[in-house]
Design an enzyme around this catalytic site. Structure first.
Site, PDB file in Angstrom:
ATOM      1  CD  GLU A  74      63.285 -32.847 -37.108  1.00 30.44           C
ATOM      2  OE1 GLU A  74      63.840 -32.862 -38.263  1.00 30.44           O
ATOM      3  OE2 GLU A  74      63.326 -31.709 -36.555  1.00 30.44           O
ATOM      4  CD  GLU A  89      69.085 -34.275 -36.640  1.00 31.46           C
ATOM      5  OE1 GLU A  89      69.430 -35.175 -35.925  1.00 31.46           O
ATOM      6  OE2 GLU A  89      67.819 -34.427 -37.200  1.00 31.46           O
TER       7      GLU A  89
HETATM    8  C1  1HE Z   1      69.959 -41.577 -47.963  1.00 37.70           C
HETATM    9  C2  1HE Z   1      69.314 -41.209 -46.771  1.00 37.70           C
HETATM   10  C3  1HE Z   1      69.226 -39.975 -46.432  1.00 37.70           C
HETATM   11  C4  1HE Z   1      69.714 -43.310 -47.078  1.00 37.70           C
HETATM   12  N1  1HE Z   1      69.236 -38.980 -47.377  1.00 37.70           N
HETATM   13  N2  1HE Z   1      69.878 -40.630 -48.840  1.00 37.70           N
HETATM   14  N3  1HE Z   1      69.698 -39.119 -41.948  1.00 37.70           N
HETATM   15  C5  1HE Z   1      70.731 -39.742 -41.398  1.00 37.70           C
HETATM   16  O1  1HE Z   1      71.784 -39.251 -41.423  1.00 37.70           O
HETATM   17  C6  1HE Z   1      70.324 -41.042 -41.799  1.00 37.70           C
HETATM   18  C7  1HE Z   1      71.185 -41.762 -43.091  1.00 37.70           C
HETATM   19  N4  1HE Z   1      70.938 -42.946 -43.366  1.00 37.70           N
HETATM   20  C8  1HE Z   1      71.394 -44.169 -42.430  1.00 37.70           C
HETATM   21  O2  1HE Z   1      72.157 -44.077 -41.747  1.00 37.70           O
HETATM   22  C9  1HE Z   1      71.129 -45.425 -43.444  1.00 37.70           C
HETATM   23  O3  1HE Z   1      70.862 -45.305 -44.433  1.00 37.70           O
HETATM   24  C10 1HE Z   1      70.123 -46.141 -42.450  1.00 37.70           C
HETATM   25  C11 1HE Z   1      70.387 -46.822 -41.277  1.00 37.70           C
HETATM   26  C12 1HE Z   1      68.773 -45.611 -42.417  1.00 37.70           C
HETATM   27  C13 1HE Z   1      69.620 -47.561 -43.282  1.00 37.70           C
HETATM   28  O4  1HE Z   1      70.983 -48.324 -43.838  1.00 37.70           O
HETATM   29  P1  1HE Z   1      70.728 -49.169 -44.983  1.00 37.70           P
HETATM   30  O5  1HE Z   1      72.141 -49.934 -44.838  1.00 37.70           O
HETATM   31  O6  1HE Z   1      69.586 -50.186 -44.672  1.00 37.70           O
HETATM   32  O7  1HE Z   1      70.698 -48.376 -46.133  1.00 37.70           O
HETATM   33  P2  1HE Z   1      71.807 -47.527 -47.057  1.00 37.70           P
HETATM   34  O8  1HE Z   1      72.627 -48.454 -47.961  1.00 37.70           O
HETATM   35  O9  1HE Z   1      72.477 -46.583 -46.182  1.00 37.70           O
HETATM   36  O10 1HE Z   1      71.070 -46.577 -47.751  1.00 37.70           O
HETATM   37  C14 1HE Z   1      70.203 -47.163 -49.180  1.00 37.70           C
HETATM   38  C15 1HE Z   1      70.072 -45.821 -50.143  1.00 37.70           C
HETATM   39  O11 1HE Z   1      69.616 -44.934 -49.500  1.00 37.70           O
HETATM   40  C16 1HE Z   1      71.597 -45.129 -50.272  1.00 37.70           C
HETATM   41  O12 1HE Z   1      71.605 -44.664 -51.676  1.00 37.70           O
HETATM   42  P3  1HE Z   1      72.519 -45.555 -52.825  1.00 37.70           P
HETATM   43  O13 1HE Z   1      72.063 -44.409 -54.113  1.00 37.70           O
HETATM   44  O14 1HE Z   1      73.672 -45.963 -52.409  1.00 37.70           O
HETATM   45  O15 1HE Z   1      71.327 -46.644 -53.130  1.00 37.70           O
HETATM   46  C17 1HE Z   1      71.648 -44.045 -49.366  1.00 37.70           C
HETATM   47  O16 1HE Z   1      72.587 -42.956 -49.648  1.00 37.70           O
HETATM   48  C18 1HE Z   1      70.247 -43.530 -49.459  1.00 37.70           C
HETATM   49  N5  1HE Z   1      69.856 -42.959 -48.156  1.00 37.70           N
HETATM   50  N6  1HE Z   1      69.425 -42.488 -45.881  1.00 37.70           N
HETATM   51  C19 1HE Z   1      69.533 -39.334 -48.631  1.00 37.70           C
HETATM   52  N7  1HE Z   1      68.805 -39.530 -45.132  1.00 37.70           N
HETATM   53  C20 1HE Z   1      64.642 -31.066 -41.531  1.00 37.70           C
HETATM   54  S1  1HE Z   1      66.217 -31.637 -40.768  1.00 37.70           S
HETATM   55  C21 1HE Z   1      66.096 -33.039 -40.562  1.00 37.70           C
HETATM   56  C22 1HE Z   1      67.658 -33.302 -40.339  1.00 37.70           C
HETATM   57  C23 1HE Z   1      67.894 -34.965 -40.460  1.00 37.70           C
HETATM   58  O17 1HE Z   1      66.932 -35.567 -40.616  1.00 37.70           O
HETATM   59  S2  1HE Z   1      69.525 -35.500 -40.257  1.00 37.70           S
HETATM   60  C24 1HE Z   1      69.607 -36.982 -40.172  1.00 37.70           C
HETATM   61  C25 1HE Z   1      69.508 -37.438 -41.763  1.00 37.70           C
END
Ligand code: 1HE
Length: 263
Positions: free
Chosen positions: A116, A136
């Site tokens: 977005e 989403e």
């Molecule tokens: C996060 C987020 C996040 C990572 N919010 N904390 N977005 C998603 O559904 C995407 C979610 N994220 C992922 O699928 C993956 O993190 C990635 C593919 C982007 C990257 O993977 P990777 O293996 O490099 O990293 P990771 O181990 O998953 O993430 C590292 C840290 O970032 C980890 O936290 P930690 O405390 O365990 O180290 C994750 O929890 C954190 N993290 N992404 C919060 N999105 C206005 S409406 C919009 C609606 C949306 O955007 S929906 C899509 C949300």
């Protein structure tokens, strides 16, 4: 000379002459967009110096942006959810309808709110590691940062529907084919390409750039007769400016570059 304009720990802002570079700086959370980051983007775009003619938006680390910071959703009420979306709309409108064009340099994940955000910029450059997704549906939520409008305008609502329903992730080349990105570079070279494009854009007449980024979207929304009239008006305004006269004369007097194919 590069000037650092940082007022925010999660957003790095550098100004180098006419080019501002704003970099999401939360790599440990994959540049997830908390409300504080979104507010930081709004403030940064509002307060860039008048000398800026083009901005580059990027993200630190292997991923451009993991979208909405999901940790902020758990406590949010319905009413707060609406306010939340409007905060995003305000910030992203500053990007899309600001004084100057914005280029997005992308790598890795450009997902959910990250897509977005990217779709509120004017020129998008992905390196070959980039992938696009709208998870989403999987998260039990909906687009809330303007994507239903902006991403749908880029790729059509049918593709948005399919991406959200199935979790279909598109790679950089697939994104190129459907307008999610305008360029694909080798890995790690999106910023280099974005800078090259920024220099070109900064050398345009600012009034032309403004008309392109701010009037063209209105024309696209208008019925044909209104669109043609808006076009005629903005064409007359831009070509009447002294800068346009000088640029046209420069070409006629063989002082300006010709249009040539680019590599
Ligand atoms: C996060 C987020 C996040 C990572 N919010 N904390 N977005 C998603 O559904 C995407 C979610 N994220 C992922 O699928 C993956 O993190 C990635 C593919 C982007 C990257 O993977 P990777 O293996 O490099 O990293 P990771 O181990 O998953 O993430 C590292 C840290 O970032 C980890 O936290 P930690 O405390 O365990 O180290 C994750 O929890 C954190 N993290 N992404 C919060 N999105 C206005 S409406 C919009 C609606 C949306 O955007 S929906 C899509 C949300």
């Amino acid at each position: 000379m590069t000037q650092t304009q940082n007022q925010h720990d999660l957003l790095d802002v550098q100004v180098d002459g006419p080019i501002a570079t704003l970099t999401l700086n939360r790599p440990e959370k994959r540049n997830a967009l908390s409300l504080r980051v979104v507010e930081g983007l709004r403030q940064a775009f509002e307060s860039l110096p008048d000398t800026v003619r083009v901005a580059i938006l990027a993200g630190t680390g292997p991923h451009f942006c993991a979208g909405l910071d999901l940790s902020e959703l758990s406590e949010t009420s319905t009413a707060e959810g609406i306010q939340h979306s409007f905060k995003w709309y305000e910030a992203f409108s500053k990007i899309q309808f600001g004084r100057f064009p914005v280029i997005c340099a992308m790598q890795g994940a450009v997902v959910g709110g990250g897509l977005e955000l990217a779709s509120s910029t004017h020129v998008r450059v992905a390196d070959e590691t980039t992938y696009f997704g709208l998870p989403e549906g999987q998260r039990g939520i909906f687009l809330g940062g303007g994507g239903s409008v902006r991403v749908s305008k880029l790729i059509g609502f049918s593709r948005v529907t399919e991406m959200m329903l199935t979790g279909h992730v598109l790679n950089a080349q697939e994104g190129l084919a459907i307008n999610l990105t305008h360029y694909v570079t080798p890995a790690g070279q999106a910023m280099q390409k974005a800078r090259e494009l920024a220099e070109r854009i900064a050398s345009n007449a600012p009034l032309s750039n403004y008309a392109i980024t701010n009037v063209l979207p209105h024309i696209a929304e208008q019925p044909m007769a209104n669109g043609l009239m808006t076009e005629a008006l903005i064409a007359a305004i831009t070509q009447g400016a002294p800068e346009a006269k000088e640029r046209v004369n420069a070409f006629l007097e063989k002082r300006a570059a010709k249009v040539t194919p680019q590599s």
